[in-house]
Enzyme design. Structure first.
Site, PDB file in Angstrom:
ATOM      1  NE  ARG A  61      -3.740  -2.011   2.399  1.00 56.42           N
ATOM      2  CZ  ARG A  61      -5.061  -1.897   2.433  1.00 56.42           C
ATOM      3  NH1 ARG A  61      -5.629  -0.732   2.542  1.00 56.42           N
ATOM      4  NH2 ARG A  61      -5.825  -2.953   2.378  1.00 56.42           N
ATOM      5  CG  ASP A 118       6.646 -25.840   7.089  1.00 60.05           C
ATOM      6  OD1 ASP A 118       7.758 -25.575   7.583  1.00 60.05           O
ATOM      7  OD2 ASP A 118       5.691 -26.253   7.768  1.00 60.05           O
ATOM      8  CG  HIS A 119      11.163 -21.437   7.490  1.00 60.93           C
ATOM      9  ND1 HIS A 119      10.132 -21.120   8.312  1.00 60.93           N
ATOM     10  CD2 HIS A 119      12.258 -21.492   8.292  1.00 60.93           C
ATOM     11  CE1 HIS A 119      10.565 -20.989   9.551  1.00 60.93           C
ATOM     12  NE2 HIS A 119      11.862 -21.220   9.572  1.00 60.93           N
ATOM     13  CG  ASP A 144       4.826 -19.145  15.644  1.00 59.63           C
ATOM     14  OD1 ASP A 144       4.651 -18.460  14.612  1.00 59.63           O
ATOM     15  OD2 ASP A 144       5.891 -19.143  16.292  1.00 59.63           O
ATOM     16  CG  HIS A 171       7.725 -24.607  11.274  1.00 59.74           C
ATOM     17  ND1 HIS A 171       7.456 -24.314   9.967  1.00 59.74           N
ATOM     18  CD2 HIS A 171       7.838 -23.406  11.902  1.00 59.74           C
ATOM     19  CE1 HIS A 171       7.412 -23.003   9.807  1.00 59.74           C
ATOM     20  NE2 HIS A 171       7.631 -22.424  10.972  1.00 59.74           N
TER      21      HIS A 171
HETATM   22  C1  BG6 Z   1       8.480 -19.075  12.257  1.00 57.42           C
HETATM   23  C2  BG6 Z   1       7.721 -18.688  13.491  1.00 57.42           C
HETATM   24  O1  BG6 Z   1       7.660 -19.724  11.332  1.00 57.42           O
HETATM   25  O2  BG6 Z   1       9.531 -19.962  12.635  1.00 57.42           O
HETATM   26  C3  BG6 Z   1       8.632 -18.041  14.520  1.00 57.42           C
HETATM   27  O3  BG6 Z   1       6.683 -17.806  13.137  1.00 57.42           O
HETATM   28  C4  BG6 Z   1       9.792 -18.947  14.818  1.00 57.42           C
HETATM   29  O4  BG6 Z   1       7.936 -17.729  15.703  1.00 57.42           O
HETATM   30  C5  BG6 Z   1      10.471 -19.386  13.535  1.00 57.42           C
HETATM   31  O5  BG6 Z   1      10.711 -18.206  15.615  1.00 57.42           O
HETATM   32  C6  BG6 Z   1      11.529 -20.431  13.801  1.00 57.42           C
HETATM   33  O6  BG6 Z   1      12.229 -20.659  12.613  1.00 57.42           O
HETATM   34  P1  BG6 Z   1      13.760 -21.070  12.656  1.00 57.42           P
HETATM   35  O7  BG6 Z   1      14.104 -21.310  11.224  1.00 57.42           O
HETATM   36  O8  BG6 Z   1      14.506 -19.932  13.289  1.00 57.42           O
HETATM   37  O9  BG6 Z   1      13.809 -22.303  13.505  1.00 57.42           O
END
Ligand code: BG6
Length: 495
Positions: free
Chosen positions: A46, A179-180, A237, A242
């Site tokens: 925005r 999903d990282h 979260d 994860h």
């Molecule tokens: C994110 C969460 O998806 O993953 C965070 O929203 C969390 O709260 C983070 O800290 C953890 O990711 P990583 O890669 O640092 O373990």
């Protein structure tokens, strides 16, 4: 293989994720030659910004977070553009058409477009609809893909609704739910460890494994994300996405071949086998906690209720421990203890496979049970723990370890970060490491009884910051005669 020629459109371009993760990932891919010259990035949000001021903001972030400098940085920034729109107004999306035409022309990207939703989740349904209204989702002129950040829904019902909304505009093959954790090198290594070695797979089942621990611990608190976090809690979260994805990697059957379909078929299958939690199970096998004041790394920290953006009477969990079971032939009767929390003593993600002890103790004292510790982060590596004879008289056994550390590989510097790997995969059209809709639903279905318990203000135990969560979490596992491993910051250097 390199990324295909394309334009990446980032919605939510003025947000944190864009300058902390996405732009750095794209920059690094560019630097190592994985993104050729035929790409552009169009930031959309925005705020009224010019291309120049957007470039300057991104350049500052790259200098700050990536220590970037030199001609590559200048060249990369030349590929960045910006368009201000009101992302909730369908009419405004018309502004994207001439911008995209011009960029596709200039960079010969053949209409290939990757949309990245890095906005508040309330826009996840709206943006696809607005894009579709302007014909921006059809694949007549180049492919169109969309990456959706978590959370994918708020519970099972909203996840299903969101799916219907997005599927009206994009087909499943165009949707990449990121999903990282699946982009982490060590999570992928689990698959290689399991499926390319003859040694582990024969033991990887209920006959030899006693139980499995999965820990996702963080020493940080909610930082400045109190508002977001209070709505999510540890469950939405970290756990629903994860950690359940990691559990799936540990427990899935071998896919016939590693490609998007076979891999994701197996992931979905095992997640569907999670034993549904009854109300009674939630009371017995789930522990929720919330951090109070305490000491982390020698520093005094405030309790969750004192964090900015958190209501003073919040019942949100910042810790959870769950005993999960998997109803299939491989895992029947093997508990998977999964825990995650903020303000724990250290940041560590690890999986511990506890093997059964010998059937008959030949020596007066056995070594502790054999363990395989897979350290996802930090100090990525694998440690095998087993017993050997203590030197000297008698036959006393002691635990020794054989360790492998990723940092010992000379090529570690070329490891891609999770976002680099996943963005590159999406730009190549490889969805193997992205969550499929059936898997996401299976995860929501599993956590729904815990969400219901929470919604009824189920018990959340307080724990002191800097400890391993509420003592009830220890009791959860102790009642089955087991203890949580207390991982230290580093894997042992020497046997
Ligand atoms: C994110 C969460 O998806 O993953 C965070 O929203 C969390 O709260 C983070 O800290 C953890 O990711 P990583 O890669 O640092 O373990």
């Amino acid at each position: 293989m390199n990324a295909e020629n394309s334009c990446v459109v980032i919605f939510g371009a003025s947000g944190d994720l864009t300058f902390r993760k996405l732009i750095p990932a794209l920059y690094n891919l560019y630097k190592i030659g994985k993104l050729g010259e035929h790409f552009s990035v169009l930031g959309v949000a925005r705020s009224e910004l010019s291309d120049e001021s957007f470039r300057q903001k991104m350049r500052d972030a790259l200098v700050k977070f990536e220590k970037a400098s030199g001609p590559k940085l200048d060249e990369f920034c030349e590929h960045l553009y910006y368009q201000a729109i009101n992302t909730s107004s369908v009419v405004d999306y018309a502004k994207l058409l001439p911008r995209l035409d011009e960029l596709h022309d200039r960079y010969q990207t053949g209409g290939n477009t990757l949309y990245y939703l890095s906005t508040p989740p309330s826009l996840y349904g709206t943006i696809p609809e607005c894009l579709a209204a302007h014909g921006l989702t059809t694949e007549e002129f180049g492919w169109k893909r969309i990456i959706v950040e978590k959370p994918f829904g708020y519970d099972i019902e909203t996840a299903k609704k969101l799916d219907v909304q997005i599927h009206k505009c994009f087909e499943e093959h165009q949707i990449y739910r990121i999903d990282h954790y699946l982009g982490k090198e060590t999570v992928q290594n689990l698959l290689v460890l399991r499926f390319s070695n003859g040694l582990f797979e024969p033991l990887w089942n209920r006959n030899f494994i006693d139980y499995v621990e999965i820990t996702g611990a963080e020493s940080i608190g909610v930082e400045d994300r109190g508002g977001y976090y209070d709505d999510s809690g540890a469950m939405r979260d970290m756990f629903q996405n994860h950690l359940l994805q990691v559990l799936a990697m540990v427990a899935m059957e071998p896919p016939a071949i590693i490609n998007a379909n076979s891999m994701r078929d197996e992931v979905a299958k095992v997640l569907h086998c999670l034993h549904p939690l009854s109300e009674e199970d939630v009371k017995n096998d789930v522990i929720l906690g919330q951090y109070a004041r305490g000491l982390v790394d020698g520093e005094e920290v405030v309790g969750y209720l004192e964090e900015k953006g958190v209501p003073a009477d919040s019942n949100t969990e910042t810790f959870m421990a769950v005993k999960c079971e998997i109803d299939n032939w491989r895992w029947a009767g093997v508990p998977f203890y999964v825990r995650t929390g903020k303000r724990l003593p250290t940041r560590v993600t690890e999986i511990v496979i506890h093997f059964k002890t010998t059937p008959h103790p030949v020596f007066s004292q056995n070594a502790p049970e054999n363990k395989l510790i897979i350290r996802v982060q930090p100090d990525e590596g694998i440690s095998m723990r087993f017993g050997l004879k203590k030197p000297g008289a008698g036959f006393e056994a002691k635990e020794v370890s054989m360790d492998f550390r990723y940092s010992d590989l000379s090529s570690t510097s070329s490891l891609l970060t999770a976002y680099e790997r996943l963005l590159l995969d999406a730009l190549k059209g490889d969805a193997t490491l992205f969550a499929r809709t059936d898997a996401v639903h299976a995860c929501w279905r599993f956590v729904q009884p815990i969400l219901d318990y929470k919604a009824n203000r189920g018990r959340v135990y307080e724990y002191e910051s800097g400890t391993w969560g509420p003592t009830e979490a220890d009791k959860l596992i102790a009642k089955h005669g087991r203890v949580w491993r207390k991982p230290s910051g580093m894997m042992k250097k020497k046997v």
